[in-house]
Design a protein around this motif. Sequence first.
Motif, PDB file in Angstrom:
ATOM      1  N   ALA A  72       0.880  -1.168   0.000  1.00  0.00           N
ATOM      2  CA  ALA A  72       0.000   0.000   0.000  1.00  0.00           C
ATOM      3  C   ALA A  72       0.914   1.214   0.000  1.00  0.00           C
ATOM      4  O   ALA A  72       1.864   1.281   0.785  1.00  0.00           O
ATOM      5  CB  ALA A  72      -0.907   0.007   1.225  1.00  0.00           C
ATOM      6  N   ARG A  73       0.627   2.154  -0.902  1.00  0.00           N
ATOM      7  CA  ARG A  73       1.452   3.359  -1.012  1.00  0.00           C
ATOM      8  C   ARG A  73       0.576   4.599  -0.899  1.00  0.00           C
ATOM      9  O   ARG A  73      -0.418   4.715  -1.607  1.00  0.00           O
ATOM     10  CB  ARG A  73       2.153   3.412  -2.367  1.00  0.00           C
ATOM     11  CG  ARG A  73       3.193   2.376  -2.550  1.00  0.00           C
ATOM     12  CD  ARG A  73       3.935   2.633  -3.864  1.00  0.00           C
ATOM     13  NE  ARG A  73       4.952   1.634  -4.044  1.00  0.00           N
ATOM     14  CZ  ARG A  73       4.936   0.712  -4.995  1.00  0.00           C
ATOM     15  NH1 ARG A  73       3.956   0.688  -5.868  1.00  0.00           N
ATOM     16  NH2 ARG A  73       5.906  -0.159  -5.086  1.00  0.00           N
ATOM     17  N   LEU A  74       0.981   5.520  -0.052  1.00  0.00           N
ATOM     18  CA  LEU A  74       0.319   6.813   0.048  1.00  0.00           C
ATOM     19  C   LEU A  74       1.096   7.783  -0.824  1.00  0.00           C
ATOM     20  O   LEU A  74       2.305   7.960  -0.647  1.00  0.00           O
ATOM     21  CB  LEU A  74       0.299   7.292   1.501  1.00  0.00           C
ATOM     22  CG  LEU A  74      -0.457   8.585   1.764  1.00  0.00           C
ATOM     23  CD1 LEU A  74      -1.954   8.401   1.472  1.00  0.00           C
ATOM     24  CD2 LEU A  74      -0.243   9.049   3.194  1.00  0.00           C
ATOM     25  N   MET A  75       0.394   8.397  -1.778  1.00  0.00           N
ATOM     26  CA  MET A  75       1.040   9.261  -2.758  1.00  0.00           C
ATOM     27  C   MET A  75       0.499  10.686  -2.631  1.00  0.00           C
ATOM     28  O   MET A  75      -0.691  10.886  -2.387  1.00  0.00           O
ATOM     29  CB  MET A  75       0.745   8.762  -4.182  1.00  0.00           C
ATOM     30  CG  MET A  75       1.019   7.289  -4.406  1.00  0.00           C
ATOM     31  SD  MET A  75       2.759   6.864  -4.341  1.00  0.00           S
ATOM     32  CE  MET A  75       3.337   7.601  -5.846  1.00  0.00           C
ATOM     33  N   ALA A  76       1.376  11.661  -2.832  1.00  0.00           N
ATOM     34  CA  ALA A  76       0.949  13.058  -2.929  1.00  0.00           C
ATOM     35  C   ALA A  76       0.236  13.230  -4.265  1.00  0.00           C
ATOM     36  O   ALA A  76       0.405  12.423  -5.189  1.00  0.00           O
ATOM     37  CB  ALA A  76       2.163  13.977  -2.854  1.00  0.00           C
ATOM     38  N   CYS A  77      -0.564  14.263  -4.379  1.00  0.00           N
ATOM     39  CA  CYS A  77      -1.304  14.510  -5.628  1.00  0.00           C
ATOM     40  C   CYS A  77      -0.374  14.724  -6.812  1.00  0.00           C
ATOM     41  O   CYS A  77      -0.744  14.460  -7.953  1.00  0.00           O
ATOM     42  CB  CYS A  77      -2.254  15.694  -5.466  1.00  0.00           C
ATOM     43  SG  CYS A  77      -3.695  15.262  -4.485  1.00  0.00           S
ATOM     44  N   ASP A  78       0.864  15.183  -6.550  1.00  0.00           N
ATOM     45  CA  ASP A  78       1.820  15.379  -7.639  1.00  0.00           C
ATOM     46  C   ASP A  78       2.539  14.089  -8.027  1.00  0.00           C
ATOM     47  O   ASP A  78       3.404  14.075  -8.884  1.00  0.00           O
ATOM     48  CB  ASP A  78       2.839  16.461  -7.290  1.00  0.00           C
ATOM     49  CG  ASP A  78       3.734  16.073  -6.109  1.00  0.00           C
ATOM     50  OD1 ASP A  78       3.646  14.936  -5.601  1.00  0.00           O
ATOM     51  OD2 ASP A  78       4.537  16.927  -5.681  1.00  0.00           O
ATOM     52  N   GLY A  79       2.179  12.970  -7.372  1.00  0.00           N
ATOM     53  CA  GLY A  79       2.755  11.673  -7.700  1.00  0.00           C
ATOM     54  C   GLY A  79       3.916  11.251  -6.828  1.00  0.00           C
ATOM     55  O   GLY A  79       4.436  10.151  -6.979  1.00  0.00           O
ATOM     56  N   GLY A  80       4.342  12.092  -5.889  1.00  0.00           N
ATOM     57  CA  GLY A  80       5.456  11.740  -5.013  1.00  0.00           C
ATOM     58  C   GLY A  80       5.051  10.730  -3.953  1.00  0.00           C
ATOM     59  O   GLY A  80       3.963  10.807  -3.384  1.00  0.00           O
ATOM     60  N   LEU A  81       5.935   9.777  -3.693  1.00  0.00           N
ATOM     61  CA  LEU A  81       5.693   8.746  -2.689  1.00  0.00           C
ATOM     62  C   LEU A  81       5.898   9.325  -1.294  1.00  0.00           C
ATOM     63  O   LEU A  81       6.934   9.908  -1.001  1.00  0.00           O
ATOM     64  CB  LEU A  81       6.641   7.560  -2.899  1.00  0.00           C
ATOM     65  CG  LEU A  81       6.578   6.431  -1.880  1.00  0.00           C
ATOM     66  CD1 LEU A  81       5.218   5.751  -1.913  1.00  0.00           C
ATOM     67  CD2 LEU A  81       7.689   5.430  -2.135  1.00  0.00           C
ATOM     68  N   LEU A  82       4.899   9.162  -0.407  1.00  0.00           N
ATOM     69  CA  LEU A  82       4.977   9.658   0.961  1.00  0.00           C
ATOM     70  C   LEU A  82       5.207   8.537   1.972  1.00  0.00           C
ATOM     71  O   LEU A  82       6.000   8.676   2.890  1.00  0.00           O
ATOM     72  CB  LEU A  82       3.698  10.411   1.325  1.00  0.00           C
ATOM     73  CG  LEU A  82       3.400  11.637   0.462  1.00  0.00           C
ATOM     74  CD1 LEU A  82       2.022  12.187   0.787  1.00  0.00           C
ATOM     75  CD2 LEU A  82       4.467  12.696   0.654  1.00  0.00           C
ATOM     76  N   GLN A  83       4.476   7.444   1.825  1.00  0.00           N
ATOM     77  CA  GLN A  83       4.584   6.298   2.737  1.00  0.00           C
ATOM     78  C   GLN A  83       4.366   5.021   1.935  1.00  0.00           C
ATOM     79  O   GLN A  83       3.608   5.020   0.964  1.00  0.00           O
ATOM     80  CB  GLN A  83       3.507   6.353   3.828  1.00  0.00           C
ATOM     81  CG  GLN A  83       3.516   7.580   4.684  1.00  0.00           C
ATOM     82  CD  GLN A  83       4.587   7.524   5.750  1.00  0.00           C
ATOM     83  OE1 GLN A  83       5.114   6.475   6.070  1.00  0.00           O
ATOM     84  NE2 GLN A  83       4.906   8.672   6.320  1.00  0.00           N
ATOM     85  N   GLU A  84       4.999   3.940   2.374  1.00  0.00           N
ATOM     86  CA  GLU A  84       4.791   2.638   1.746  1.00  0.00           C
ATOM     87  C   GLU A  84       4.882   1.567   2.815  1.00  0.00           C
ATOM     88  O   GLU A  84       5.787   1.599   3.646  1.00  0.00           O
ATOM     89  CB  GLU A  84       5.855   2.390   0.670  1.00  0.00           C
ATOM     90  CG  GLU A  84       5.737   1.053  -0.015  1.00  0.00           C
ATOM     91  CD  GLU A  84       6.784   0.863  -1.083  1.00  0.00           C
ATOM     92  OE1 GLU A  84       6.485   1.143  -2.250  1.00  0.00           O
ATOM     93  OE2 GLU A  84       7.918   0.456  -0.732  1.00  0.00           O
ATOM     94  N   VAL A  85       3.900   0.653   2.830  1.00  0.00           N
ATOM     95  CA  VAL A  85       3.905  -0.456   3.785  1.00  0.00           C
ATOM     96  C   VAL A  85       3.479  -1.733   3.071  1.00  0.00           C
ATOM     97  O   VAL A  85       2.753  -1.690   2.081  1.00  0.00           O
ATOM     98  CB  VAL A  85       2.958  -0.209   4.991  1.00  0.00           C
ATOM     99  CG1 VAL A  85       3.422   0.962   5.826  1.00  0.00           C
ATOM    100  CG2 VAL A  85       1.533  -0.019   4.541  1.00  0.00           C
ATOM    101  N   GLU A  86       3.955  -2.859   3.598  1.00  0.00           N
ATOM    102  CA  GLU A  86       3.514  -4.157   3.094  1.00  0.00           C
ATOM    103  C   GLU A  86       2.200  -4.523   3.754  1.00  0.00           C
ATOM    104  O   GLU A  86       1.954  -4.184   4.911  1.00  0.00           O
ATOM    105  CB  GLU A  86       4.554  -5.228   3.398  1.00  0.00           C
ATOM    106  CG  GLU A  86       5.787  -5.118   2.545  1.00  0.00           C
ATOM    107  CD  GLU A  86       6.703  -6.311   2.720  1.00  0.00           C
ATOM    108  OE1 GLU A  86       6.201  -7.445   2.956  1.00  0.00           O
ATOM    109  OE2 GLU A  86       7.914  -6.119   2.618  1.00  0.00           O
ATOM    110  N   LEU A  87       1.365  -5.229   3.011  1.00  0.00           N
ATOM    111  CA  LEU A  87       0.122  -5.745   3.578  1.00  0.00           C
ATOM    112  C   LEU A  87       0.449  -6.914   4.492  1.00  0.00           C
ATOM    113  O   LEU A  87       1.321  -7.727   4.189  1.00  0.00           O
ATOM    114  CB  LEU A  87      -0.813  -6.231   2.470  1.00  0.00           C
ATOM    115  CG  LEU A  87      -1.261  -5.207   1.439  1.00  0.00           C
ATOM    116  CD1 LEU A  87      -2.155  -5.879   0.415  1.00  0.00           C
ATOM    117  CD2 LEU A  87      -1.966  -4.052   2.082  1.00  0.00           C
ATOM    118  N   CYS A  88      -0.249  -6.989   5.615  1.00  0.00           N
ATOM    119  CA  CYS A  88      -0.131  -8.158   6.492  1.00  0.00           C
ATOM    120  C   CYS A  88      -0.742  -9.360   5.771  1.00  0.00           C
ATOM    121  O   CYS A  88      -1.439  -9.205   4.765  1.00  0.00           O
ATOM    122  CB  CYS A  88      -0.887  -7.932   7.791  1.00  0.00           C
ATOM    123  SG  CYS A  88      -0.252  -6.591   8.793  1.00  0.00           S
ATOM    124  N   ALA A  89      -0.532 -10.539   6.286  1.00  0.00           N
ATOM    125  CA  ALA A  89      -1.098 -11.753   5.680  1.00  0.00           C
ATOM    126  C   ALA A  89      -2.617 -11.671   5.599  1.00  0.00           C
ATOM    127  O   ALA A  89      -3.230 -12.222   4.687  1.00  0.00           O
ATOM    128  CB  ALA A  89      -0.669 -12.983   6.473  1.00  0.00           C
TER     129      ALA A  89
END
Length: 122
Positions: A72-89
């Motif tokens: 799961a990635r949280l992106m800024a409206c300009d397309g920049g990556l802000l946060q990224e985490v793996e999904l739990c099982a």
Amino acid sequence: MITDKTPTRREAILVMDSRNALSAVRNHSLSGSWSRLYKVDNHYLDLSLKVEGTEPLLIGKLVTPTQSNGLARLMACDGGLLQEVELCASGMFRLPVPTTGVYHLEMNLGEQQFVVRSVDVY
């Protein structure tokens, strides 16, 4: 034979938004909190905005017919990556949100990718 490994990118469809529910049904202590349900093909994303302390937090659960390995990635409206985490099982994830605003959420599941536009945090 060369295969294209580019993920198939689809836009999630909003199925339910708690902000439109009757106030007797809702149980939120913060007016900015919400819960939403999104759908892409046979995948469902249960997404909520909660506040822990003073920090907004996106909490999600991806419900799929198969195991939910992915990101799961949280992106800024300009397309920049802000946060990224793996999904739990179980398909769950938690993403801290840096500030108020409007964001995009991208879900990567192997060769499938879908995006939730206009994730508003106020």
